[in-house]
Scaffold this active site. Structure first.
Site, short mmCIF file in Angstrom:
data_model
loop_
_atom_site.label_atom_id
_atom_site.label_comp_id
_atom_site.label_asym_id
_atom_site.label_seq_id
_atom_site.Cartn_x
_atom_site.Cartn_y
_atom_site.Cartn_z
N LYS A 1 3.28 -52.94 -44.95
CA LYS A 1 2.84 -54.02 -45.84
C LYS A 1 1.68 -53.53 -46.69
CE LYS A 1 -0.29 -57.24 -46.06
NZ LYS A 1 -0.43 -57.32 -47.50
N PRO A 2 1.94 -53.21 -47.97
CA PRO A 2 0.84 -52.81 -48.85
C PRO A 2 0.00 -54.03 -49.25
CG PRO A 2 2.93 -52.84 -50.06
CD PRO A 2 3.26 -53.21 -48.64
N ALA A 3 -1.18 -53.78 -49.82
CA ALA A 3 -2.05 -54.87 -50.25
C ALA A 3 -1.39 -55.67 -51.37
CB ALA A 3 -3.38 -54.31 -50.73
N SER B 1 -10.55 -53.44 -44.09
CA SER B 1 -11.89 -53.84 -43.71
C SER B 1 -12.04 -53.90 -42.18
CB SER B 1 -12.21 -55.21 -44.31
OG SER B 1 -11.31 -56.16 -43.80
N GLU C 1 -8.41 -47.42 -39.59
CA GLU C 1 -9.27 -46.73 -40.57
C GLU C 1 -10.03 -47.84 -41.29
OE1 GLU C 1 -9.79 -43.63 -40.94
OE2 GLU C 1 -8.12 -42.70 -39.88
N LEU C 2 -11.29 -48.04 -40.92
CA LEU C 2 -12.00 -49.24 -41.37
C LEU C 2 -13.14 -48.90 -42.34
CD1 LEU C 2 -11.95 -50.95 -37.86
CD2 LEU C 2 -10.25 -51.09 -39.68
N CYS D 1 -13.73 -46.07 -49.08
CA CYS D 1 -14.41 -46.20 -47.79
C CYS D 1 -15.37 -45.03 -47.54
CB CYS D 1 -13.37 -46.26 -46.68
SG CYS D 1 -12.21 -44.89 -46.79
N GLU E 1 -21.31 -52.74 -46.83
CA GLU E 1 -20.56 -51.82 -47.67
C GLU E 1 -20.61 -52.34 -49.12
OE1 GLU E 1 -16.41 -51.70 -46.55
OE2 GLU E 1 -16.31 -49.56 -46.93
P1 NAP Z 1 -8.74 -55.94 -46.30
O1 NAP Z 1 -9.13 -57.22 -46.88
O2 NAP Z 1 -9.02 -55.71 -44.86
O3 NAP Z 1 -7.18 -55.77 -46.60
C1 NAP Z 1 -6.47 -54.66 -46.17
C2 NAP Z 1 -5.05 -55.05 -45.87
O4 NAP Z 1 -5.06 -56.00 -44.81
C3 NAP Z 1 -4.33 -55.72 -47.03
O5 NAP Z 1 -2.98 -55.32 -47.02
C4 NAP Z 1 -4.45 -57.19 -46.69
O6 NAP Z 1 -3.42 -57.98 -47.22
C5 NAP Z 1 -4.31 -57.13 -45.18
N1 NAP Z 1 -4.81 -58.31 -44.48
C6 NAP Z 1 -5.78 -59.18 -44.86
N2 NAP Z 1 -5.91 -60.15 -43.94
C7 NAP Z 1 -5.00 -59.90 -42.97
C8 NAP Z 1 -4.63 -60.55 -41.75
N3 NAP Z 1 -5.23 -61.66 -41.35
N4 NAP Z 1 -3.65 -60.00 -41.01
C9 NAP Z 1 -3.04 -58.88 -41.41
N5 NAP Z 1 -3.33 -58.23 -42.55
C10 NAP Z 1 -4.31 -58.72 -43.31
O7 NAP Z 1 -9.39 -54.70 -47.04
P2 NAP Z 1 -9.40 -54.41 -48.60
O8 NAP Z 1 -10.40 -55.29 -49.23
O9 NAP Z 1 -8.02 -54.39 -49.14
O10 NAP Z 1 -9.90 -52.89 -48.61
C11 NAP Z 1 -11.21 -52.52 -48.58
C12 NAP Z 1 -11.63 -52.10 -47.18
O11 NAP Z 1 -10.80 -51.05 -46.70
C13 NAP Z 1 -13.03 -51.53 -47.18
O12 NAP Z 1 -13.75 -52.02 -46.08
C14 NAP Z 1 -12.79 -50.03 -47.05
O13 NAP Z 1 -13.89 -49.34 -46.52
C15 NAP Z 1 -11.59 -50.00 -46.18
N6 NAP Z 1 -10.89 -48.71 -46.29
C16 NAP Z 1 -10.96 -47.82 -45.26
C17 NAP Z 1 -10.34 -46.59 -45.37
C18 NAP Z 1 -10.42 -45.61 -44.24
O14 NAP Z 1 -9.62 -44.67 -44.25
N7 NAP Z 1 -11.30 -45.76 -43.28
C19 NAP Z 1 -9.65 -46.25 -46.53
C20 NAP Z 1 -9.59 -47.17 -47.57
C21 NAP Z 1 -10.22 -48.40 -47.43
P3 NAP Z 1 -3.61 -58.77 -48.60
O15 NAP Z 1 -3.79 -57.73 -49.64
O16 NAP Z 1 -2.33 -59.50 -48.73
O17 NAP Z 1 -4.79 -59.64 -48.43
#
Ligand code: NAP
Length: 485
Positions: A180-182, A234, A255-256, A289, A386
């Site tokens: 499931k991509p964003a 996140s 990977e958060l 991240c 962050e």
């Molecule tokens: P996010 O809000 O956590 O969303 C990531 C993914 O999770 C999206 O596909 C989102 O879907 C989904 N999601 C949201 N709520 C969910 C739920 N209740 N159940 C299941 N899936 C759910 O993060 P983001 O804002 O897209 O990305 C930024 C974050 O990613 C930052 O904190 C960054 O540091 C982190 N990140 C970490 C790495 C690493 O390798 N450590 C790499 C890249 C990014 P929707 O899009 O449909 O909301």
């Protein structure tokens, strides 16, 4: 012959080799963040479509797990070639839906191909062990087997390569996947379904869903057929998924978020540090991240570093990622802008000095000026939170001990960077930093050959390197007795 962009922008989800719409027929618009225009729609799928995708993935797994490592390696090589052949179209889609410059988008797609090639090679190296036995008449074997259906959820900031790190090792190991991509950047994720088809990956091995995150994630974590959840995003959502997955005790990789320190010691090569700083801060407009969250500069070189960082930040060309020469695209949406603005307001109220930038870019929309803030203090929000945007706060420190203490004073532990020309210091500091990734005199360090992953609340597990396939394998101990020896 490369395929056209339109061939990859499917406005459908992929379940068991069939492109379909959501059961409800509902769709979600996908917006280009640089122009505000609608690129297309995607199905708003939910729990039921997810259940079906998991079942079809399980059926496909039963056959796919029996393929040889060599066959899977060849499929992955084909997949790599498809990506390279279509790099330009895939980069265009990525830049259009995510906003990053075409140069960065091409780089990301190239990185995706590199992960696929790496795991084509690693597929054939998942060795087990024959362990010296304590019993004369028994042998001890340790074997590695694909663990089953893998569910993957990825963020919008690297919509192509974050899936590469999951799909490639899963296929190499012999697993099937439901991804499931964003929602904001779905087409680069959907493209993986097209790439899999073009490469001849058996249908049902790669399934792609778009739609309600809570419903899709809820079913993925609850369904006992899913044996592994791999998530990039996140820390907040990661913690929720860990809790949900506990009910069926799945393997998890997370990977958060990060809060990367970038330390510049008095003895550093300042010009090299500034060059690394620009890359480590402003890549993807600060929305990665591993982007620097806190610059820590030693007292003697503090002013010089701040001035040079500001000078170089001002040179960055902000614009539509799809235009030639753009170095920094828009932020992903208006919320991202509001978040950056409120952090700057918080910092200036507490004594932070804006050296350059600090406001929305004259282009309007979600473009923001590269911003340097001097006199950063521990009570400012970005010390703990962050940033995920183009703000570079610079803190001051006096001693090596103080720098290490400041750098480690966070619940995160993903990337860190430091610049020094003193070899002894390089070894001391790298040992003390509680981070999964450490760049010494380098600001961009991700590569497929090395294990990527955070410590503490930045995550669990590794992606890339030979370690990255381990999480897709079950280890089995077999004791063969009665050998009469
Ligand atoms: P996010 O809000 O956590 O969303 C990531 C993914 O999770 C999206 O596909 C989102 O879907 C989904 N999601 C949201 N709520 C969910 C739920 N209740 N159940 C299941 N899936 C759910 O993060 P983001 O804002 O897209 O990305 C930024 C974050 O990613 C930052 O904190 C960054 O540091 C982190 N990140 C970490 C790495 C690493 O390798 N450590 C790499 C890249 C990014 P929707 O899009 O449909 O909301």
């Amino acid at each position: 012959m490369p395929a056209k962009v339109e061939n990859f922008i499917k406005q459908a989800i992929l379940i068991g080799g069939k492109w379909v719409e959501a059961d409800s027929g509902e769709t979600i618009d996908v917006i280009n963040p640089a122009t505000g225009e609608t690129i297309g729609t995607i199905p708003n799928a939910g729990r039921e479509e997810t259940r079906r995708a998991i079942e079809t993935a399980q059926n496909s797994f039963e056959t796919f797990r029996k393929t040889s490592a060599l066959e899977r390696a060849q499929l992955l090589r084909k997949m790599h070639d498809v990506i390279i052949e279509n790099q330009e179209s895939l980069a265009e889609i990525l830049s259009m839906e995510q906003g990053k410059s075409l140069v960065e988008a091409r780089g990301e797609v190239g990185m995706s191909a590199a992960y696929v090639l790496w795991y084509a090679e690693e597929a054939r190296r998942t060795y087990g062990d024959v362990v010296p036995s304590p019993w004369a008449d028994r042998k001890i074997l340790v074997t590695k087997e694909p663990l089953g259906v893998v569910a993957a959820i990825t963020p919008w900031n690297f919509p192509s390569s974050m899936l590469a790190r999951k799909i490639a090792p899963a296929i190499a190991a012999g697993c099937s996947v439901v991804v499931k991509p964003a929602t904001q950047t779905p087409y680069s994720g959907i493209a993986w379904g097209v790439i899999a088809e073009m490469a001849g990956i058996p249908s049902g091995v790669v399934n792609v869903l778009t739609g309600s995150a809570s419903q899709i994630g809820g079913e993925m974590t609850k369904n006992p057929l899913v044996r592994k959840i791999t998530f990039t995003g996140s820390t907040e959502v990661g913690k929720l998924l860990i809790k949900q997955a506990a009910g069926t005790v799945k393997k998890i990789s997370m990977e958060l978020g990060g809060n990367a320190p970038f330390i510049i010691f008095d003895d550093a090569d300042i010009e090299r540090a500034v060059e690394g700083a620009i890359a480590a801060k402003y890549r993807n407009s600060g929305q990665t991240c591993v982007c620097t969250n806190r610059f820590l500069a030693q007292s003697r070189i503090y002013n010089r570093f701040v001035d040079r960082l500001a000078e170089e930040s001002e040179k960055l060309i902000v614009g539509n990622g799809q235009e030639q020469g753009t170095q920094q695209g828009p932020l992903i949406d208006e919320n991202a802008i509001l978040s950056v603005e409120s952090m700057i307001e918080d910092a200036t109220k507490k004594g932070g000095r804006i050296v350059t930038g600090g406001k929305r870019h004259k282009l309007g929309g979600t473009f923001f000026e590269p911003t340097v803030i001097a006199n950063a203090k521990s009570n400012m929000r970005f010390t703990r939170e962050e940033i995920f945007g183009p703000i570079a706060p610079v803190y001051r420190f006096k001693s090596e001990e103080e720098a290490i203490e400041m750098a480690n004073n966070t619940e995160f532990g993903l990337a860190s960077y430091f610049y020094t020309q003193d070899l002894g210091r390089a070894f001391r500091v790298m040992q003390e930093l509680k981070y999964g990734l450490v760049g010494v005199n380098e600001g961009i360090i991700t590569t497929v050959e090395a294990p990527f992953g955070g410590l503490k609340e930045s995550g669990l597990g590794k992606e890339g390197g030979h370690q990255g396939i381990e999480d897709y394998l079950d280890t089995k101990y077999v004791c063969i007795g009665g050998l009469g020896m």
